[in-house]
Scaffold this motif. Structure first.
Motif, PDB file in Angstrom:
ATOM      1  N   TYR A 175     -27.383  18.271  80.426  1.00 33.41           N
ATOM      2  CA  TYR A 175     -26.389  17.261  80.034  1.00 33.41           C
ATOM      3  C   TYR A 175     -26.179  17.342  78.526  1.00 33.41           C
ATOM      4  CZ  TYR A 175     -27.221  15.430  84.698  1.00 33.41           C
ATOM      5  OH  TYR A 175     -27.347  15.302  86.056  1.00 33.41           O
ATOM      6  N   ARG A 176     -24.973  17.067  78.101  1.00 34.12           N
ATOM      7  CA  ARG A 176     -24.630  17.138  76.686  1.00 34.12           C
ATOM      8  C   ARG A 176     -23.995  15.815  76.256  1.00 34.12           C
ATOM      9  NH1 ARG A 176     -20.988  21.872  75.575  1.00 34.12           N
ATOM     10  NH2 ARG A 176     -22.938  23.014  75.249  1.00 34.12           N
ATOM     11  N   ALA A 177     -24.469  15.313  75.105  1.00 29.28           N
ATOM     12  CA  ALA A 177     -23.908  14.083  74.526  1.00 29.28           C
ATOM     13  C   ALA A 177     -23.690  14.328  73.040  1.00 29.28           C
ATOM     14  CB  ALA A 177     -24.848  12.897  74.737  1.00 29.28           C
ATOM     15  N   ASP A 178     -22.712  13.646  72.469  1.00 35.16           N
ATOM     16  CA  ASP A 178     -22.429  13.858  71.047  1.00 35.16           C
ATOM     17  C   ASP A 178     -22.213  12.518  70.349  1.00 35.16           C
ATOM     18  OD1 ASP A 178     -19.305  13.294  70.879  1.00 35.16           O
ATOM     19  OD2 ASP A 178     -19.641  14.577  72.655  1.00 35.16           O
ATOM     20  N   ALA A 179     -22.704  12.495  69.114  1.00 38.27           N
ATOM     21  CA  ALA A 179     -22.528  11.321  68.254  1.00 38.27           C
ATOM     22  C   ALA A 179     -21.764  11.757  67.002  1.00 38.27           C
ATOM     23  CB  ALA A 179     -23.884  10.727  67.868  1.00 38.27           C
ATOM     24  N   ILE A 184     -22.442  15.592  66.083  1.00 39.72           N
ATOM     25  CA  ILE A 184     -23.774  16.092  66.444  1.00 39.72           C
ATOM     26  C   ILE A 184     -23.863  16.160  67.961  1.00 39.72           C
ATOM     27  CG2 ILE A 184     -26.242  15.642  66.288  1.00 39.72           C
ATOM     28  CD1 ILE A 184     -25.632  14.066  63.701  1.00 39.72           C
ATOM     29  N   ASP A 185     -24.104  17.368  68.485  1.00 41.48           N
ATOM     30  CA  ASP A 185     -24.247  17.578  69.932  1.00 41.48           C
ATOM     31  C   ASP A 185     -25.713  17.748  70.268  1.00 41.48           C
ATOM     32  OD1 ASP A 185     -21.528  17.483  70.427  1.00 41.48           O
ATOM     33  OD2 ASP A 185     -21.262  19.622  70.053  1.00 41.48           O
ATOM     34  N   ALA A 186     -26.119  17.115  71.364  1.00 42.19           N
ATOM     35  CA  ALA A 186     -27.510  17.234  71.827  1.00 42.19           C
ATOM     36  C   ALA A 186     -27.507  17.545  73.316  1.00 42.19           C
ATOM     37  CB  ALA A 186     -28.279  15.936  71.553  1.00 42.19           C
ATOM     38  N   VAL A 187     -28.417  18.437  73.720  1.00 43.06           N
ATOM     39  CA  VAL A 187     -28.518  18.860  75.122  1.00 43.06           C
ATOM     40  C   VAL A 187     -29.888  18.468  75.644  1.00 43.06           C
ATOM     41  CG1 VAL A 187     -28.513  20.833  76.690  1.00 43.06           C
ATOM     42  CG2 VAL A 187     -26.923  20.773  74.761  1.00 43.06           C
ATOM     43  N   SER A 188     -29.885  17.906  76.859  1.00 43.88           N
ATOM     44  CA  SER A 188     -31.144  17.488  77.466  1.00 43.88           C
ATOM     45  C   SER A 188     -31.041  17.613  78.975  1.00 43.88           C
ATOM     46  CB  SER A 188     -31.460  16.038  77.066  1.00 43.88           C
ATOM     47  OG  SER A 188     -32.660  15.609  77.687  1.00 43.88           O
ATOM     48  N   GLY A 189     -32.194  17.462  79.626  1.00 43.25           N
ATOM     49  CA  GLY A 189     -32.213  17.574  81.079  1.00 43.25           C
ATOM     50  C   GLY A 189     -31.773  16.320  81.793  1.00 43.25           C
ATOM     51  N   THR A 190     -31.619  15.201  81.072  1.00 39.47           N
ATOM     52  CA  THR A 190     -31.158  13.948  81.677  1.00 39.47           C
ATOM     53  C   THR A 190     -30.014  13.379  80.849  1.00 39.47           C
ATOM     54  OG1 THR A 190     -32.718  12.619  80.387  1.00 39.47           O
ATOM     55  CG2 THR A 190     -33.473  13.476  82.534  1.00 39.47           C
ATOM     56  N   PRO A 191     -29.117  12.619  81.456  1.00 40.53           N
ATOM     57  CA  PRO A 191     -28.006  12.031  80.682  1.00 40.53           C
ATOM     58  C   PRO A 191     -28.496  11.098  79.592  1.00 40.53           C
ATOM     59  CG  PRO A 191     -27.592  11.911  83.048  1.00 40.53           C
ATOM     60  CD  PRO A 191     -28.997  12.355  82.894  1.00 40.53           C
ATOM     61  N   GLN A 192     -29.485  10.261  79.921  1.00 37.54           N
ATOM     62  CA  GLN A 192     -30.003   9.303  78.925  1.00 37.54           C
ATOM     63  C   GLN A 192     -30.715  10.037  77.801  1.00 37.54           C
ATOM     64  OE1 GLN A 192     -29.326   5.993  79.013  1.00 37.54           O
ATOM     65  NE2 GLN A 192     -30.178   6.021  76.930  1.00 37.54           N
ATOM     66  N   GLY A 193     -31.445  11.103  78.134  1.00 36.01           N
ATOM     67  CA  GLY A 193     -32.155  11.861  77.115  1.00 36.01           C
ATOM     68  C   GLY A 193     -31.213  12.504  76.127  1.00 36.01           C
ATOM     69  N   ALA A 194     -30.069  13.030  76.602  1.00 41.49           N
ATOM     70  CA  ALA A 194     -29.094  13.654  75.705  1.00 41.49           C
ATOM     71  C   ALA A 194     -28.499  12.632  74.756  1.00 41.49           C
ATOM     72  CB  ALA A 194     -27.995  14.318  76.532  1.00 41.49           C
ATOM     73  N   ALA A 195     -28.174  11.441  75.268  1.00 43.63           N
ATOM     74  CA  ALA A 195     -27.584  10.404  74.411  1.00 43.63           C
ATOM     75  C   ALA A 195     -28.594   9.898  73.384  1.00 43.63           C
ATOM     76  CB  ALA A 195     -27.085   9.252  75.285  1.00 43.63           C
ATOM     77  N   SER A 196     -29.826   9.684  73.838  1.00 39.79           N
ATOM     78  CA  SER A 196     -30.858   9.197  72.905  1.00 39.79           C
ATOM     79  C   SER A 196     -31.124  10.218  71.810  1.00 39.79           C
ATOM     80  CB  SER A 196     -32.148   8.902  73.680  1.00 39.79           C
ATOM     81  OG  SER A 196     -31.908   7.917  74.664  1.00 39.79           O
ATOM     82  N   LEU A 197     -31.155  11.483  72.175  1.00 40.28           N
ATOM     83  CA  LEU A 197     -31.422  12.534  71.198  1.00 40.28           C
ATOM     84  C   LEU A 197     -30.297  12.617  70.162  1.00 40.28           C
ATOM     85  CD1 LEU A 197     -33.302  14.827  70.353  1.00 40.28           C
ATOM     86  CD2 LEU A 197     -32.090  16.332  71.947  1.00 40.28           C
ATOM     87  N   ALA A 198     -29.042  12.576  70.597  1.00 41.88           N
ATOM     88  CA  ALA A 198     -27.912  12.657  69.660  1.00 41.88           C
ATOM     89  C   ALA A 198     -27.912  11.455  68.709  1.00 41.88           C
ATOM     90  CB  ALA A 198     -26.601  12.726  70.440  1.00 41.88           C
TER      91      ALA A 198
END
Length: 467
Positions: free
Chosen positions: A39-43, A115-129
């Motif tokens: 999953y990818r999330a960006d801030a 800032i883009d962050a990739v993680s194995g879970t949707p919540q993890g990607a958002a928290s990381l970004a």
């Protein structure tokens, strides 16, 4: 080949194309099995200066920020920013490994960093970004000189925090499966077309036309396991294969423009193409039409006529040519019609000399006086010259071509050997043709399936009429 030829070819090979497409799609889908979802999330953060009481100062501040923003983009993936993130989120990794899951970019002439962050879970990607964006602000504050006026320091504000994505961006299972399906289909089309272009086998009338101007006098389809090798005497409509031999008989008779007796040599390029079976069935259908026919097994190297018709082969053509028996003494009548068969007899050591001798010429002249048609089953043309020697004595030769064996080169070489012997090529017989192309105009008794097709509309009419 024209476009319509390619379309016909692809239609004929539709099953192979379908299987390759399904196989490609299956392999594409299988390649994504076992791969975890990503999953990818960006801030998005905004850089600014607190100072700016006038338009000029605001412009100067914006220019200053744009000048250093690329440095802050590079700062995002450094341990200065990522080490506190690892500690804050309790991640089991190092800043260097975490940097592979983080990326940052800034559009030209802007003061915005995504800032883009990739993680194995949707919540993890958002928290990381969001954590990286927050820590970037802290790191920038720590790196700036302490003597700088607080109003001149860079301020980083998160203007678009990351939210958990609804879908994984990788692996793209459906897209991979569709890509594999299309790739399999394209590969299959290329293979089918290349195979057709590189195939030099003589399978159709069009292939024959590429080699010779001689007509195709007959096309006999491949025999099924339940069909006899020899077509039955006094047959009615029979089978499509029997009808093919009758059409061949008619065409051969049409070639005899001058009338009188006719001596026909049946040969082929190589062994195993069906020349003996063709010679036997041509003789049978000729006799079935009322002609007096003599079938001679002139293949003194590998004779097969006696085996096909179940005759005795102790004495025959070789016996007559060597002067040890008269023609009338070794003839064997076959069937209810006027068909006599002269088998080969014992295999002689000098078949070419016997077939080219004056005795052979005298035998053929005697046969012309007694029979309407003399059919000679001769050896193939490429290994030996016996068939060319016989064809020079006959009224013409039929060249049997097996579509699964004969190449254009073989057929051309065989025809050239006949022409060099000054023999007449009457035409070509396509043997063991697959599919319906051998008898497109067959009009025999309807099959059970065809009769069902006729009944179906009648049943429908009866139901609609309330019967």
């Amino acid at each position: 080949m024209e476009l319509v030829d390619y379309l016909v070819l692809l239609r004929r090979r539709w099953l192979a194309l379908l299987l390759c497409a399904v196989l490609g799609g299956g392999l594409g889908a299988a390649s994504t099995l076992g791969q975890p979802d990503s999953y990818r999330a960006d801030a998005t953060v905004f850089l600014s200066l607190d100072r700016g009481s006038s338009v000029t100062e605001l412009a100067q501040g914006s220019t200053y920020t744009q000048g250093i923003i690329q440095s802050y983009v590079l700062l995002v993936t450094t341990p200065t920013v990522l080490q506190p993130v690892v500690t804050q989120l309790g991640l089991d990794t190092t800043p260097q490994r975490l940097a592979k899951s983080i990326s940052a970019s800034s559009p030209v002439d802007t003061v915005v960093i995504t800032i883009d962050a990739v993680s194995g879970t949707p919540q993890g990607a958002a928290s990381l970004a969001n954590a990286v964006a927050a820590q970037l602000s802290v790191a920038v504050g720590e790196l700036e000189p302490t003597s700088t006026n607080p109003s001149d320091r860079i301020k980083i504000t998160t203007i678009a925090p990351a939210t958990p994505p609804a879908y994984a961006f990788a692996p793209r299972r459906k897209l991979t499966a569709v890509a594999g399906l299309l790739l399999g289909l394209v590969i299959a089309v290329v293979v089918v077309v290349l195979r057709e272009l590189l195939d030099t086998k003589v399978r159709t009338e069009e292939d024959v036309a590429l080699v010779t101007e001689a007509p195709v006098l007959g096309a006999v389809r491949e025999r099924t396991a339940s069909e006899p090798e020899v077509v039955p005497f006094e047959g009615s409509a029979g089978s499509p294969r029997a009808e093919s031999y009758r059409r061949l008989r008619s065409n051969v008779q049409f070639m005899n423009l001058e009338g009188g007796s006719q001596v026909v040599v049946v040969t082929s390029s190589s062994a195993g193409e069906g020349k003996s079976t063709t010679a036997v069935n041509l003789a049978v259908t000729m006799a079935d039409a009322g002609a007096r026919v003599l079938l001679v097994d002139a293949d003194l190297r590998r004779p097969t006529v006696a085996r096909i018709l179940g005759l005795v082969d102790d004495a025959g053509l070789a016996t007559v040519l060597s002067g040890r028996a008269a023609l009338a003494d070794v003839l064997q009548p076959v069937g209810p019609q006027r068909l006599d068969v002269l088998t080969s007899g014992e295999v002689p050591p000098n078949p070419n000399e016997l077939l080219g001798s004056d005795h052979m010429g005298s035998l053929l002249e005697a046969a012309r006086l007694q029979y309407d048609v003399v059919v000679l089953d001769s050896p193939p043309l490429l290994p030996v010259s016996d068939a060319a020697v016989l064809a020079a004595r006959a009224d013409g030769a039929l060249l049997v071509v097996n579509g699964s064996m004969s190449t254009r080169k073989h057929v051309a070489t065989s025809i050239r050997s006949l022409l060099m012997a000054r023999a007449r090529l009457m035409g070509v017989v396509l043997n063991r043709v697959k599919g319906q192309s051998a008898s497109p105009y067959y009009y025999g008794p309807a099959t059970t399936q065809q009769r069902r097709r006729v009944r179906l509309p009648l049943l429908g009419q009866r139901r609609s009429a309330g019967v």
